[in-house]
Design a protein around this motif. Structure first.
Motif, short mmCIF file in Angstrom:
data_model
loop_
_atom_site.label_atom_id
_atom_site.label_comp_id
_atom_site.label_asym_id
_atom_site.label_seq_id
_atom_site.Cartn_x
_atom_site.Cartn_y
_atom_site.Cartn_z
N LEU A 45 17.66 -11.77 -26.25
CA LEU A 45 18.34 -10.88 -27.17
C LEU A 45 19.84 -10.93 -26.94
N GLN A 46 20.61 -11.28 -27.99
CA GLN A 46 22.06 -11.32 -27.90
C GLN A 46 22.63 -10.19 -28.76
N LEU A 47 23.43 -9.32 -28.15
CA LEU A 47 23.98 -8.15 -28.82
C LEU A 47 25.50 -8.20 -28.84
N GLN A 48 26.08 -7.82 -29.98
CA GLN A 48 27.52 -7.72 -30.12
C GLN A 48 27.88 -6.26 -30.30
N ASN A 65 8.00 -12.56 -26.69
CA ASN A 65 8.85 -12.23 -27.82
C ASN A 65 9.69 -10.99 -27.56
N VAL A 66 10.73 -10.83 -28.37
CA VAL A 66 11.53 -9.60 -28.42
C VAL A 66 11.50 -9.13 -29.87
N ARG A 67 11.16 -7.86 -30.07
CA ARG A 67 11.05 -7.33 -31.43
C ARG A 67 11.97 -6.14 -31.61
N HIS A 68 12.66 -6.14 -32.75
CA HIS A 68 13.55 -5.04 -33.10
C HIS A 68 12.78 -3.99 -33.90
N LEU A 114 15.74 0.00 -31.37
CA LEU A 114 14.92 -0.18 -30.18
C LEU A 114 14.47 -1.63 -30.14
N TRP A 115 14.48 -2.21 -28.95
CA TRP A 115 13.99 -3.58 -28.76
C TRP A 115 12.91 -3.56 -27.68
N VAL A 116 11.74 -4.14 -28.01
CA VAL A 116 10.62 -4.18 -27.07
C VAL A 116 10.21 -5.62 -26.83
N THR A 117 9.52 -5.85 -25.73
CA THR A 117 9.13 -7.19 -25.34
C THR A 117 7.61 -7.28 -25.17
N SER A 118 7.14 -8.51 -25.06
CA SER A 118 5.71 -8.75 -24.91
C SER A 118 5.48 -9.96 -24.03
N TYR A 119 4.23 -10.18 -23.68
CA TYR A 119 3.82 -11.45 -23.08
C TYR A 119 3.17 -12.24 -24.21
N GLY A 120 3.87 -13.25 -24.72
CA GLY A 120 3.43 -13.95 -25.92
C GLY A 120 4.09 -13.36 -27.15
N ALA A 121 3.59 -13.71 -28.32
CA ALA A 121 4.14 -13.22 -29.58
C ALA A 121 3.64 -11.81 -29.87
#
Length: 231
Positions: free
Chosen positions: A14-17, A95-98, A149-156
């Motif tokens: 995740l890249q944030l500005q 994955n990272v999901r917004h 909010l950004w959440v993560t997972s193992y896989g998609a």
């Protein structure tokens, strides 16, 4: 907040500005790199409006989680009057999901929270025996309010909508709307199904709301790696 997710869904970053004055809160240990203009402050996340006893409770929970694993629930605050950028990545490949929050609340399993911005309140919620049996850990992370909010997972990550009843393998849950209730039960097939099917226990959700599901199971990864480890 300006953001982009690169290299997903297997090795997401995740890249944030950040604009001047903006603040990003991130899980401890998730930073990959940041601009020199950003300042980082480490804080115990006890909830936005937590008083003395709320903070004391958060410290107690943090000590428990330090022993049983999962998030330490110490978070890093990145900000700068000049603005800047920061890169974040989860511990596991996935994955990272917004998720834009617009006043609703969601519950997330251990290790799913990555970062948040805006008027988002984060706190620990005791999940009880059912959460422990579902392998989600003793505590959930509850996110509510207005913001990103950004959440993560193992896989998609896949999103499904429950309208009544929905069954998910307990090791594949990332998060779900707080409007949903769930109970733990056998996957089916009687005793033989429980022992020999490889499915074990499942979560049966009831109500109306979203469920975020990850395509891989961390418990399966541990089971696969364990025989290869030296004694």
């Amino acid at each position: 907040m300006q953001h982009i997710v690169k290299y997903g869904p297997s090795f997401s970053m995740l890249q944030l500005q950040l604009n001047p004055g903006e603040v990003i809160i991130a899980e401890a240990g998730s930073m990959v790199a940041r601009s020199t203009s950003l300042q980082m402050d480490v804080k115990l996340n006890a909830g936005r409006n937590a008083g003395f006893f709320g903070k004391l409770k958060a410290i107690f929970i943090a000590l428990i989680r330090k022993v049983i694993g999962g998030e330490t629930f110490f978070v890093n605050h990145f900000s700068s009057p000049q603005g800047g950028w920061v890169w974040l990545a989860p511990s596991l490949s996935g994955n990272v999901r917004h998720i834009p929050l617009q006043g609703q609340a969601m519950l997330f399993s251990a290790g799913s929270y990555l970062a948040s911005a805006g008027d988002v309140d984060l706190k620990m919620r005791w999940g009880g025996l059912r959460a422990i049996l579902s392998k989600e850990g003793a505590f959930f992370v509850e996110a509510s309010g207005q913001g990103d909010l950004w959440v993560t997972s193992y896989g998609a990550i896949d999103e499904v909508y429950c309208n009544g009843t929905y069954i998910v393998d307990n090791g594949h849950i990332v998060g779900f709307d707080s409007t949903l209730d769930f109970k733990i039960r056998s996957a089916g097939g009687g005793l033989m199904g429980f022992v020999a099917s490889g499915e074990g226990l499942v979560c049966e959700f009831q109500g109306q709301g979203r469920i975020l599901i990850q395509s891989r199971n961390t418990s399966s990864l541990v089971s696969w790696l364990t025989p290869m480890l030296p004694p």
